[in-house]
Write a protein that holds these residues in place. Sequence first.
Motif, mmCIF file in Angstrom:
data_model
loop_
_atom_site.group_PDB
_atom_site.id
_atom_site.type_symbol
_atom_site.label_atom_id
_atom_site.label_comp_id
_atom_site.label_asym_id
_atom_site.label_seq_id
_atom_site.Cartn_x
_atom_site.Cartn_y
_atom_site.Cartn_z
ATOM 1 N N GLY A 6 0.858 -1.189 -0.033
ATOM 2 C CA GLY A 6 0.112 0.118 -0.009
ATOM 3 C C GLY A 6 0.826 1.195 0.025
ATOM 4 O O GLY A 6 0.454 2.331 -0.764
ATOM 5 N N ARG A 7 2.158 1.030 0.685
ATOM 6 C CA ARG A 7 2.952 2.418 0.835
ATOM 7 C C ARG A 7 3.353 2.711 -0.743
ATOM 8 O O ARG A 7 3.495 3.905 -1.317
ATOM 9 C CB ARG A 7 4.211 2.059 1.587
ATOM 10 C CG ARG A 7 5.026 3.174 1.691
ATOM 11 C CD ARG A 7 6.238 2.730 2.649
ATOM 12 N NE ARG A 7 6.952 1.685 2.373
ATOM 13 C CZ ARG A 7 8.019 1.787 1.440
ATOM 14 N NH1 ARG A 7 8.400 2.869 1.075
ATOM 15 N NH2 ARG A 7 8.681 0.774 0.996
ATOM 16 N N TRP A 24 -5.459 8.281 0.202
ATOM 17 C CA TRP A 24 -5.059 9.405 -0.352
ATOM 18 C C TRP A 24 -6.288 10.186 -0.456
ATOM 19 O O TRP A 24 -5.977 11.468 -0.243
ATOM 20 C CB TRP A 24 -4.679 9.042 -1.965
ATOM 21 C CG TRP A 24 -4.266 10.261 -2.594
ATOM 22 C CD1 TRP A 24 -3.196 11.005 -2.737
ATOM 23 C CD2 TRP A 24 -5.342 11.144 -3.357
ATOM 24 N NE1 TRP A 24 -3.102 12.034 -3.425
ATOM 25 C CE2 TRP A 24 -4.252 12.143 -3.934
ATOM 26 C CE3 TRP A 24 -6.595 11.114 -3.514
ATOM 27 C CZ2 TRP A 24 -4.968 13.309 -4.523
ATOM 28 C CZ3 TRP A 24 -7.073 12.135 -4.537
ATOM 29 C CH2 TRP A 24 -6.533 13.171 -4.598
ATOM 30 N N THR A 84 -6.359 2.118 -0.830
ATOM 31 C CA THR A 84 -5.017 2.964 -1.089
ATOM 32 C C THR A 84 -5.643 4.328 -1.707
ATOM 33 O O THR A 84 -5.328 5.465 -1.482
ATOM 34 C CB THR A 84 -4.041 2.440 -2.192
ATOM 35 O OG1 THR A 84 -3.596 1.118 -1.783
ATOM 36 C CG2 THR A 84 -2.695 3.683 -2.420
ATOM 37 N N GLU A 116 1.867 1.842 -3.550
ATOM 38 C CA GLU A 116 0.793 2.251 -4.422
ATOM 39 C C GLU A 116 0.517 3.756 -4.133
ATOM 40 O O GLU A 116 0.222 4.441 -4.916
ATOM 41 C CB GLU A 116 -0.557 1.383 -3.970
ATOM 42 C CG GLU A 116 -0.388 -0.184 -4.454
ATOM 43 C CD GLU A 116 -1.552 -0.758 -3.881
ATOM 44 O OE1 GLU A 116 -2.514 -0.149 -3.751
ATOM 45 O OE2 GLU A 116 -1.632 -2.095 -3.940
ATOM 46 N N LEU A 117 0.706 4.108 -2.821
ATOM 47 C CA LEU A 117 0.432 5.488 -2.377
ATOM 48 C C LEU A 117 1.545 6.456 -3.231
ATOM 49 O O LEU A 117 1.244 7.503 -3.455
ATOM 50 C CB LEU A 117 0.254 5.625 -0.873
ATOM 51 C CG LEU A 117 0.061 6.997 -0.386
ATOM 52 C CD1 LEU A 117 -1.683 7.189 -0.779
ATOM 53 C CD2 LEU A 117 -0.141 7.004 1.112
#
Length: 412
Positions: free
Chosen positions: A336-337, A381, A377, A339-340
């Motif tokens: 997820g990190r 954001w 994700t 993807e962000l």
Amino acid sequence: MSSKEKPTLGGTRIKTRKRNIAAPLDPASFSDAIVQIYLDNGGDLELVAKSIESSDLNFSRYGDTFFEVVFVGGRTQPGTIKPEEEGDRHPYSVLDCAAQREAILPFVLYIQKTLRRRPFLIKNLENVMRKFLQSLEFFEENERKKLAIFTALAFSQKLSGLPPETVFQPLLKDNLVAKGIVLSFITEFFKEYLKENSLDDLIGLLKKGKMEDNLLDFFPSAKRSSEALSEHFTKEGLTSLVEYNEKKMFEVKLKEIKSTLTAMINDEAEISEVIETVKQQVKDAKFPDIEVIRMLWDVLMEAVQWSGKNQQQNSNSALRQVKAWAELLNAFCTSGRLELELIYKVQTQCYEDAKLMKLFPEIIRTLYDQDVLAEDTILLWFRKGSNPKGRQSFVKALEPFVKWLEEAEEEE
């Protein structure tokens, strides 16, 4: 009027032009005269400078000899650093003083004053420094340290335009490098120079000397690695130089990976082959995973054909590129990190590139449809994204898609 012939001179007289008379070289007498000036003034450089300035000695002919006397106290044997067996010497030279900045700086200022009076001597200073630097192995360790401090101070004081290549290039003799003498010298040089100059100043100096990208050339071949460089300069307290080199190496490796990836995209290589190639290069270069995400997006967008007649055609080209290489992005967006980080990268580029400004929500939706971005994700954001570049505009543009995601989540 008289018709008598005018008298003529008999015979011929041979004239010898003065410019054809060459006085024999006598560097020994010149050296003795300079040494005597030092002795008469007790080594006081202010008084020595005044005496030299008022002298009628032939500096244009014996410039090299003059600097030999300044550095070692007397004349050296031709082609060596050994002192002449005959001739006077004085104990007030650069190599006779303490290996400290306070002791050596006066010599630099003294030479600066001399060069302002006689600027043609700069070439002689270059000659003598080149000879000494190429002969470092014949100096004692403490003497090499003095030369390193003198050289650093000479550049700090901008010694009448002394060119950096005069220092760096003569050092690269194979035998001096192999023995570690060059590394020791250049380390002392760096440490002294950075006491009163910035890292940018040092890099500028290295660039002029054609050594900006070649710091490893100062290392013996067995230690010529980024790890050895970092270890050595960290130990010597030169962490800023280590950080600079790591950044430089990162940029070089990044350029190599981008070049390889661009070529494979242009050649329409199989995605599986591209993924394996990039993974191997990333592994070899020890590339941070966040930088990989940023690099992949940059390369993909740079490869888009932005030649459409209108905005819609350009937008379509960009979206086709995202769909075509979604599998590549997915292979590296493994958390997820990351993807962000990809969303932040898309956000930044859309904010900075006018032709992509309105495309942000469509790109995000395409990445979602291609399983590159997870729903969680995107919502993270949308609710808490920290990148401020155009955030409010992009949040508003993405609202319809987020609303659709939330409704779909409720139905499930």
